[in-house]
Structure formats: structure tokens, C-alpha cells
Design a protein around this motif. Structure first.
Motif, PDB file in Angstrom:
ATOM      1  N   LYS A   3     -25.750  -6.895  21.733  1.00 53.17           N
ATOM      2  CA  LYS A   3     -25.782  -6.762  23.113  1.00 53.17           C
ATOM      3  C   LYS A   3     -25.196  -7.809  23.960  1.00 53.17           C
ATOM      4  N   SER A   4     -24.663  -8.840  23.136  1.00 52.15           N
ATOM      5  CA  SER A   4     -24.095 -10.141  23.595  1.00 52.15           C
ATOM      6  C   SER A   4     -22.635  -9.714  24.367  1.00 52.15           C
ATOM      7  N   ASP A   5     -22.289 -10.577  25.240  1.00 52.91           N
ATOM      8  CA  ASP A   5     -21.033 -10.505  25.944  1.00 52.91           C
ATOM      9  C   ASP A   5     -20.192 -11.324  25.121  1.00 52.91           C
ATOM     10  N   TYR A   6     -20.683 -12.620  24.789  1.00 52.20           N
ATOM     11  CA  TYR A   6     -19.987 -13.791  24.092  1.00 52.20           C
ATOM     12  C   TYR A   6     -20.821 -14.388  23.296  1.00 52.20           C
ATOM     13  N   ILE A   7     -20.336 -14.745  22.049  1.00 47.74           N
ATOM     14  CA  ILE A   7     -21.275 -15.404  20.958  1.00 47.74           C
ATOM     15  C   ILE A   7     -20.326 -16.697  20.659  1.00 47.74           C
ATOM     16  N   ILE A   8     -20.928 -17.895  20.528  1.00 48.40           N
ATOM     17  CA  ILE A   8     -20.116 -19.121  20.136  1.00 48.40           C
ATOM     18  C   ILE A   8     -20.782 -19.401  18.697  1.00 48.40           C
ATOM     19  N   ALA A   9     -20.144 -19.568  17.757  1.00 52.19           N
ATOM     20  CA  ALA A   9     -20.446 -19.948  16.256  1.00 52.19           C
ATOM     21  C   ALA A   9     -19.944 -21.289  15.936  1.00 52.19           C
ATOM     22  N   SER A  10     -20.606 -21.950  15.147  1.00 49.20           N
ATOM     23  CA  SER A  10     -20.267 -23.205  14.844  1.00 49.20           C
ATOM     24  C   SER A  10     -19.486 -23.339  13.461  1.00 49.20           C
ATOM     25  N   SER A  11     -19.125 -22.127  12.854  1.00 48.57           N
ATOM     26  CA  SER A  11     -18.220 -22.168  11.833  1.00 48.57           C
ATOM     27  C   SER A  11     -17.147 -20.963  12.110  1.00 48.57           C
ATOM     28  N   PRO A  12     -16.042 -20.985  11.371  1.00 44.19           N
ATOM     29  CA  PRO A  12     -15.279 -19.493  11.310  1.00 44.19           C
ATOM     30  C   PRO A  12     -15.987 -18.349  10.666  1.00 44.19           C
ATOM     31  N   ASP A  13     -16.527 -18.950   9.236  1.00 42.52           N
ATOM     32  CA  ASP A  13     -17.357 -17.762   8.800  1.00 42.52           C
ATOM     33  C   ASP A  13     -18.394 -17.168   9.538  1.00 42.52           C
ATOM     34  N   LEU A  14     -19.061 -17.953  10.090  1.00 45.46           N
ATOM     35  CA  LEU A  14     -20.204 -17.471  11.074  1.00 45.46           C
ATOM     36  C   LEU A  14     -19.641 -16.725  12.256  1.00 45.46           C
ATOM     37  N   ARG A  15     -18.547 -16.986  12.708  1.00 46.34           N
ATOM     38  CA  ARG A  15     -17.989 -16.274  13.965  1.00 46.34           C
ATOM     39  C   ARG A  15     -17.405 -14.943  13.199  1.00 46.34           C
ATOM     40  N   ASP A  16     -16.936 -14.707  12.026  1.00 42.05           N
ATOM     41  CA  ASP A  16     -16.565 -13.475  11.538  1.00 42.05           C
ATOM     42  C   ASP A  16     -17.576 -12.574  11.154  1.00 42.05           C
ATOM     43  N   GLN A  17     -19.062 -13.249  10.779  1.00 40.61           N
ATOM     44  CA  GLN A  17     -20.020 -12.631  10.381  1.00 40.61           C
ATOM     45  C   GLN A  17     -20.764 -11.792  11.891  1.00 40.61           C
TER      46      GLN A  17
END
Length: 178
Positions: A3-17
Motif C-alpha cells: 500500500k506504500s507509495d514510496y519505500i526507502i531501504a537501507s541496503s540494495p538487497d532490502l530495496r530489491d525485496q
């Protein structure tokens, strides 16, 4: 996440997940950051024979610290050192001089200043792929040489043999200390 419009992740792997879960390609990697007004590089380094190898973290990452104990037990036979652990727990290692320091925000910078070499041991597992690499950033911001496992976000923060050491195995850990 869906449901999120944008997500900020602290690592590239977490971003990909996160992108995989959201199905919207709306997650972005932003590296963890350090307040450089607070983390001021050490101006005077230890010139003593006994080097202080340091680690900072909480009980939840204690396991990663413990994974390096066999390497430290081999290293102590080659080089004298003290292990400084800044955390919310006390720890001891047979055959190694360990100084446990209770983490406190008020003394964090002073306590980090006692470290000559910062370590960031990790193992390859899903949880690690989402870690931000904050420990490495803290050491680096303080001007403390860092040796880190070549896993997860460490390899996005550290350029091997330029601003730190990335290690893949026991032999490389030992070589980096020597």
C-alpha cells in the motif's frame, strides 16, 4: 509495503525485496548516514604495542561478533591486542583480553575513540542482506580503520584496500589485522 507509495531501504538487497513484495518498483536505496558534527575523526592514534580491536552493537548482533572469536584466538598467537566491545551486554573470550563497555549515547564517541581497528563480521544470510552497514560507517566517520565481511551492504560502503578492508575468509581476516 503493497500500500506504500514510496519505500526507502537501507541496503540494495532490502530495496530489491521491497520491490518484489510491492510489485510497484517504488523502493529506493538510501545509504545510512552519519552526523559528521557528532562523529569527529580521532586526531591521536594509539602508538602502544597493544592494539585495540573494537566492535559495537547490541545483543541482536552478538552472534556475528561471536563468529570471529576463532579467528581472534588465532590472531592472539601472532599479535597482542585487546578486544573492546561496546554493547548492551558483557562478554568474555577465553585467552583474550576483553574490555566490555556499556553503550551510552553520552559516551559513545569517547568510547569509539578507544578503538584502533573496527571490525564488522557478518555471515551470509537473509537478515544480513538488509543491514545498513552503520557500524562500518561509524568507524569510518571516526577515522578508525575498518575490517568487514565482504557481505551485504559493506561492499557498497567500503572500497577494499582504499577506505577499509573487505574480507571473505579466515585467511583474509588474519592478513588484514597483520
Amino acid at each position: 509495503l503493497k500500500k506504500s507509495d514510496y519505500i526507502i531501504a537501507s541496503s540494495p538487497d532490502l530495496r530489491d525485496q521491497c520491490n518484489f513484495i510491492s510489485k510497484k518498483n517504488n523502493a529506493y536505496y538510501i545509504c545510512a548516514s552519519i552526523n559528521t558534527n557528532r562523529y569527529i575523526p580521532i586526531q591521536k592514534h594509539n602508538l602502544n604495542e597493544i592494539v585495540s580491536i573494537g566492535w559495537t552493537g547490541t545483543f541482536s548482533s552478538r552472534y556475528y561478533l561471536e563468529t570471529i572469536f576463532p579467528i581472534l584466538k588465532k590472531l592472539i598467537k601472532i599479535r597482542r591486542f585487546r578486544l573492546i566491545v561496546i554493547s548492551d551486554f558483557d562478554i568474555s573470550v577465553s585467552g583474550i583480553d576483553v574490555q566490555s563497555i556499556k553503550w551510552k549515547k553520552e559516551s559513545e564517541i569517547e568510547d569509539l575513540s578507544k578503538i584502533d581497528i573496527g571490525i564488522y563480521p557478518l555471515i551470509k544470510e537473509d537478515w544480513v542482506s538488509g543491514k545498513s552497514g552503520l557500524k562500518a560507517l561509524q568507524y569510518m566517520a571516526m577515522g578508525i580503520p575498518v575490517i568487514a565481511s565482504n557481505i551485504g551492504n559493506s561492499k557498497n560502503i567500503i572500497s577494499n584496500n582504499i577506505n577499509g578492508f573487505l574480507v571473505n575468509n579466515e585467511k583474509e581476516w588474519i592478513e588484514s589485522f597483520i
